[in-house]
Design a protein around this motif. Structure first.
Motif, PDB file in Angstrom:
ATOM      1  N   SER A   1       0.836  -1.195   0.000  1.00  0.00           N
ATOM      2  CA  SER A   1       0.000   0.000   0.000  1.00  0.00           C
ATOM      3  C   SER A   1       0.876   1.252   0.000  1.00  0.00           C
ATOM      4  CB  SER A   1      -0.916   0.005   1.218  1.00  0.00           C
ATOM      5  OG  SER A   1      -0.155   0.209   2.405  1.00  0.00           O
ATOM      6  N   LEU A   2       0.250   2.368  -0.271  1.00  0.00           N
ATOM      7  CA  LEU A   2       0.985   3.628  -0.305  1.00  0.00           C
ATOM      8  C   LEU A   2       1.668   3.920   1.020  1.00  0.00           C
ATOM      9  CD1 LEU A   2       1.722   6.249  -1.803  1.00  0.00           C
ATOM     10  CD2 LEU A   2      -0.426   7.214  -0.973  1.00  0.00           C
TER      11      LEU A   2
ATOM     12  N   LEU B   1       7.827   9.298   0.482  1.00  0.00           N
ATOM     13  CA  LEU B   1       6.526   9.949   0.476  1.00  0.00           C
ATOM     14  C   LEU B   1       6.609  11.454   0.763  1.00  0.00           C
ATOM     15  CD1 LEU B   1       4.094   7.390   2.166  1.00  0.00           C
ATOM     16  CD2 LEU B   1       4.369   7.936  -0.250  1.00  0.00           C
TER      17      LEU B   1
END
Length: 275
Positions: free
Chosen positions: A2-3, A12
């Protein structure tokens, strides 16, 4: 994967969130607790904050920005939702601000910029069309600051030009100065600019109807680093004073013409007044 499983600090924050708008960040913050934690980290490390041309901004949303404590470049131009109660706490906790734009913010007072004056090391200050700006605020700025290189006070109005001359005396490293539409600007102020700001590169005195050929002559004689000069609608400025400036390949915002107007002030009178 997942992100949120991607490295936050290495990927990120610097590579993904840095490319999102503030609206995107607020929307993402509402998705889950983990995203809220991620966005809060991003806001805490944010160094550039721009909110432009906003009439309204929910108070609860602005309170989220209290997470920002490392802002260096701040642009709140045309934000009429701002008040002293919102702005002062925000500025008080961001002492690393070097560039600030509060142009056209009509619902704040000179009190709101006190944290900037007292605690920040400003290099860029833009307060165009800030009708609340007072001579006292300008004098306080001159007293507590020392590193300003760009100032925009376009369409501000003062009771006299004395506070502006104090400003020019203090900040002799100004490279960009905009005084467009300031009614107090005349040959006396222009003489002070030529005397104290000889290294200026870009000067905007457009719509300053008191400036004459004499004032432009001071600029031509003293400001040898000048790259651009704005004098549009300065009705007392003629090609007689602009021609020597054009010969130095300085960009002038008026086309050449043959109009020559009389000089209204004597050099000796202005110099004596400055001293």
């Amino acid at each position: 994967m997942s992100l949120l499983e991607v490295f936050w600090l290495d990927v990120l924050l610097p590579q993904v969130l840095a490319r999102l708008t503030l609206k995107d960040c607020f929307n993402l913050r509402c998705v889950s607790r983990d995203f809220r934690t991620l966005i809060d980290l991003h806001l805490h490390a944010l160094k550039v904050l721009k909110i432009l041309n906003r009439r309204c901004f929910p108070k609860e949303s602005f309170q989220v920005l209290s997470l920002c404590e490392k802002i260096a470049v701040l642009n709140f131009s045309k934000c009429n939702f701002l008040s002293d109660d919102l702005l002062i706490p925000f500025l008080s906790q961001n002492k690393n601000i070097t560039s600030v734009n509060l142009s056209n913010c009509q619902n704040i007072t000179a009190r709101s910029i006190q944290p900037l004056i007292l605690h920040c090391n400003l290099r860029v200050l833009k307060l165009s069309r800030c009708t609340w700006l007072t001579p006292g605020a300008i004098e306080a700025l001159s007293l507590h600051q020392s590193s300003l290189e760009e100032i925009d006070l376009s369409y501000c109005s003062f009771s006299s030009d004395g506070c502006l001359i104090i400003l020019f005396k203090k900040f002799r490293n100004i490279k960009i100065l905009s005084l467009e539409g300031v009614p107090q600007i005349g040959d006396r102020c222009v003489y002070a600019i030529a005397k104290f700001l000889s290294s200026i590169k870009h000067l905007n005195i457009a719509c300053c109807h008191k400036v004459t050929d004499i004032g432009i002559g001071y600029i031509a004689d003293s400001c040898w680093n000048l790259e651009s000069l704005a004098v549009r609608t300065c009705v007392r400025v003629s090609e007689k004073s602009l021609a020597p400036i054009r010969k130095r390949k300085i960009l002038v915002d008026r086309r050449p013409n043959s109009q020559t107007l009389p000089m209204f002030l004597q050099l000796s009178q202005i110099q004596a007044f400055i001293r």
